[in-house]
Design a protein around this motif. Structure first.
Motif, PDB file in Angstrom:
ATOM      1  N   ALA A 113      -2.466 -19.401  -6.278  1.00 23.43           N
ATOM      2  CA  ALA A 113      -1.856 -18.555  -5.258  1.00 23.43           C
ATOM      3  C   ALA A 113      -0.352 -18.774  -5.153  1.00 23.43           C
ATOM      4  CB  ALA A 113      -2.521 -18.831  -3.905  1.00 23.43           C
ATOM      5  N   VAL A 114       0.093 -20.014  -5.304  1.00 28.10           N
ATOM      6  CA  VAL A 114       1.507 -20.337  -5.118  1.00 28.10           C
ATOM      7  C   VAL A 114       2.338 -19.937  -6.332  1.00 28.10           C
ATOM      8  CG1 VAL A 114       3.139 -22.231  -4.839  1.00 28.10           C
ATOM      9  CG2 VAL A 114       1.044 -22.194  -3.483  1.00 28.10           C
ATOM     10  N   GLU A 115       1.797 -20.140  -7.534  1.00 28.95           N
ATOM     11  CA  GLU A 115       2.584 -19.975  -8.758  1.00 28.95           C
ATOM     12  C   GLU A 115       2.361 -18.658  -9.480  1.00 28.95           C
ATOM     13  OE1 GLU A 115       4.848 -22.051  -9.890  1.00 28.95           O
ATOM     14  OE2 GLU A 115       4.562 -23.512  -8.263  1.00 28.95           O
ATOM     15  N   PHE A 116       1.450 -17.836  -9.004  1.00 25.81           N
ATOM     16  CA  PHE A 116       1.062 -16.665  -9.790  1.00 25.81           C
ATOM     17  C   PHE A 116       2.240 -15.744 -10.099  1.00 25.81           C
ATOM     18  CE2 PHE A 116      -0.463 -12.305 -10.304  1.00 25.81           C
ATOM     19  CZ  PHE A 116      -1.373 -12.483 -11.343  1.00 25.81           C
ATOM     20  N   PHE A 117       3.036 -15.411  -9.109  1.00 27.49           N
ATOM     21  CA  PHE A 117       4.110 -14.438  -9.305  1.00 27.49           C
ATOM     22  C   PHE A 117       5.325 -15.043 -10.020  1.00 27.49           C
ATOM     23  CE2 PHE A 117       1.668 -12.656  -5.766  1.00 27.49           C
ATOM     24  CZ  PHE A 117       1.442 -11.374  -6.258  1.00 27.49           C
ATOM     25  N   SER A 118       5.515 -16.346  -9.907  1.00 27.78           N
ATOM     26  CA  SER A 118       6.664 -16.974 -10.562  1.00 27.78           C
ATOM     27  C   SER A 118       6.348 -17.399 -11.997  1.00 27.78           C
ATOM     28  CB  SER A 118       7.130 -18.186  -9.757  1.00 27.78           C
ATOM     29  OG  SER A 118       6.097 -19.150  -9.655  1.00 27.78           O
ATOM     30  N   PRO A 126       3.149 -16.368 -14.094  1.00 23.44           N
ATOM     31  CA  PRO A 126       1.797 -15.826 -14.284  1.00 23.44           C
ATOM     32  C   PRO A 126       1.133 -16.238 -15.589  1.00 23.44           C
ATOM     33  CG  PRO A 126       3.460 -14.119 -14.601  1.00 23.44           C
ATOM     34  CD  PRO A 126       4.169 -15.305 -14.046  1.00 23.44           C
ATOM     35  N   ASN A 127       1.909 -16.396 -16.657  1.00 23.65           N
ATOM     36  CA  ASN A 127       1.297 -16.734 -17.942  1.00 23.65           C
ATOM     37  C   ASN A 127       0.641 -18.108 -17.907  1.00 23.65           C
ATOM     38  OD1 ASN A 127       0.703 -16.128 -20.693  1.00 23.65           O
ATOM     39  ND2 ASN A 127       2.352 -17.484 -21.323  1.00 23.65           N
ATOM     40  N   GLU A 128       1.310 -19.084 -17.275  1.00 26.96           N
ATOM     41  CA  GLU A 128       0.726 -20.416 -17.163  1.00 26.96           C
ATOM     42  C   GLU A 128      -0.469 -20.408 -16.224  1.00 26.96           C
ATOM     43  OE1 GLU A 128       1.386 -23.153 -18.837  1.00 26.96           O
ATOM     44  OE2 GLU A 128       2.893 -22.064 -20.012  1.00 26.96           O
ATOM     45  N   VAL A 129      -0.356 -19.676 -15.126  1.00 26.82           N
ATOM     46  CA  VAL A 129      -1.466 -19.596 -14.178  1.00 26.82           C
ATOM     47  C   VAL A 129      -2.697 -18.999 -14.846  1.00 26.82           C
ATOM     48  CG1 VAL A 129      -2.270 -18.471 -12.059  1.00 26.82           C
ATOM     49  CG2 VAL A 129       0.003 -19.502 -12.140  1.00 26.82           C
ATOM     50  N   LEU A 130      -2.482 -18.010 -15.701  1.00 28.65           N
ATOM     51  CA  LEU A 130      -3.593 -17.343 -16.392  1.00 28.65           C
ATOM     52  C   LEU A 130      -3.949 -18.030 -17.702  1.00 28.65           C
ATOM     53  CD1 LEU A 130      -2.554 -13.623 -15.807  1.00 28.65           C
ATOM     54  CD2 LEU A 130      -4.393 -14.893 -14.666  1.00 28.65           C
ATOM     55  N   SER A 131      -3.574 -19.302 -17.838  1.00 27.45           N
ATOM     56  CA  SER A 131      -3.901 -20.094 -19.031  1.00 27.45           C
ATOM     57  C   SER A 131      -3.414 -19.417 -20.309  1.00 27.45           C
ATOM     58  CB  SER A 131      -5.421 -20.335 -19.098  1.00 27.45           C
ATOM     59  OG  SER A 131      -5.878 -20.977 -17.930  1.00 27.45           O
ATOM     60  N   LYS A 132      -2.197 -18.873 -20.243  1.00 30.46           N
ATOM     61  CA  LYS A 132      -1.522 -18.219 -21.367  1.00 30.46           C
ATOM     62  C   LYS A 132      -2.265 -16.993 -21.895  1.00 30.46           C
ATOM     63  CE  LYS A 132       1.049 -22.335 -22.727  1.00 30.46           C
ATOM     64  NZ  LYS A 132       1.491 -23.213 -23.813  1.00 30.46           N
ATOM     65  N   ARG A 133      -3.032 -16.376 -21.023  1.00 30.94           N
ATOM     66  CA  ARG A 133      -3.719 -15.141 -21.410  1.00 30.94           C
ATOM     67  C   ARG A 133      -2.732 -14.014 -21.700  1.00 30.94           C
ATOM     68  NH1 ARG A 133      -7.668 -17.517 -18.167  1.00 30.94           N
ATOM     69  NH2 ARG A 133      -9.855 -17.090 -18.779  1.00 30.94           N
ATOM     70  N   LEU A 134      -1.590 -14.005 -20.981  1.00 30.34           N
ATOM     71  CA  LEU A 134      -0.626 -12.929 -21.199  1.00 30.34           C
ATOM     72  C   LEU A 134      -0.105 -12.928 -22.626  1.00 30.34           C
ATOM     73  CD1 LEU A 134       1.475 -12.865 -17.884  1.00 30.34           C
ATOM     74  CD2 LEU A 134      -0.489 -11.459 -18.538  1.00 30.34           C
TER      75      LEU A 134
END
Length: 209
Positions: A66-71, A73-81
């Motif tokens: 929740a805290v890091e998603f917008f800053s 996102p790639n790391e939060v999504l486990s490099k899915r982007l």
């Protein structure tokens, strides 16, 4: 699934419960909502007391998301982007190849990419591996399943209608989770889900005039 530390499972559950709440909105009076919230709090507290080593790390992961998603996102999504961008580029560069796909479940082994790939998106994986026919088959299957289970929710038998609501909401949640995982690859309870659907359909047929 919820206890698998998968954030996609949490989204799955939220989508399913939201759909169920909407379908049962006429019966969800104030007292019912208060009872549900109180029960959820009791279960959460009990879980923290019984298994804090399991729930506290999970809570920390959700907080980090929740805290890091917008800053970041790639790391939060486990490099899915990174993966999705690479697959998207392949689709744009090879439209004829993607028309019929590169081969079902071949992404981790194909030489089309510089590294083994896991799509982490069921729809994207079906498009790249099985082409447009595969993606359309998945979408048509899901649409037919939702239409049939939605019809079951209108059955005069309360048991059949309740099972129809469960099946309908469950698959909506699964469709949401398919956005972040190749769910059909590892979802081992597909036969159980289809068996429950068969039981519901059989009960509905028996009760039909």
């Amino acid at each position: 699934l919820v206890l698998s530390f998968s954030r996609g499972s949490v989204v799955n559950l939220i989508v399913a419960l939201t759909a169920l709440a909407w379908m049962r909105r006429k019966t969800l009076a104030g007292r019912s909502v208060v009872t549900f919230v109180a029960l959820a709090l009791v279960v959460s507290v009990a879980g923290l007391l019984i298994a804090p080593q399991l729930l506290l790390p999970y809570g920390s992961r959700l907080q980090y998301t929740a805290v890091e998603f917008f800053s970041n996102p790639n790391e939060v999504l486990s490099k899915r982007l990174d993966t999705w961008n690479e697959l998207g580029g392949f689709i744009l560069d090879h439209p004829a190849q993607v028309l019929l796909g590169i081969g079902y479940k071949s992404l981790p082994y194909t030489s089309y990419f510089s590294r083994p790939m896991v799509a982490d998106n069921m729809y994207l994986a079906m498009l790249v591996e099985s082409g447009l026919p595969g993606l359309l088959a998945l979408l048509l299957f899901s649409a037919a399943l939702l239409a049939r289970t939605r019809a079951l929710t209108l059955d005069p038998d309360d048991g059949v209608a309740g099972l129809g609501r469960f099946l309908f909401c469950f698959w909506l949640g699964e469709m949401a989770q398919m956005l972040s995982g190749d769910v059909l690859t590892y979802w081992r309870v597909t036969p159980v889900y289809l068996a429950l659907l068969a039981l519901a359909l059989r009960s509905a047929q028996r009760g039909a005039p």
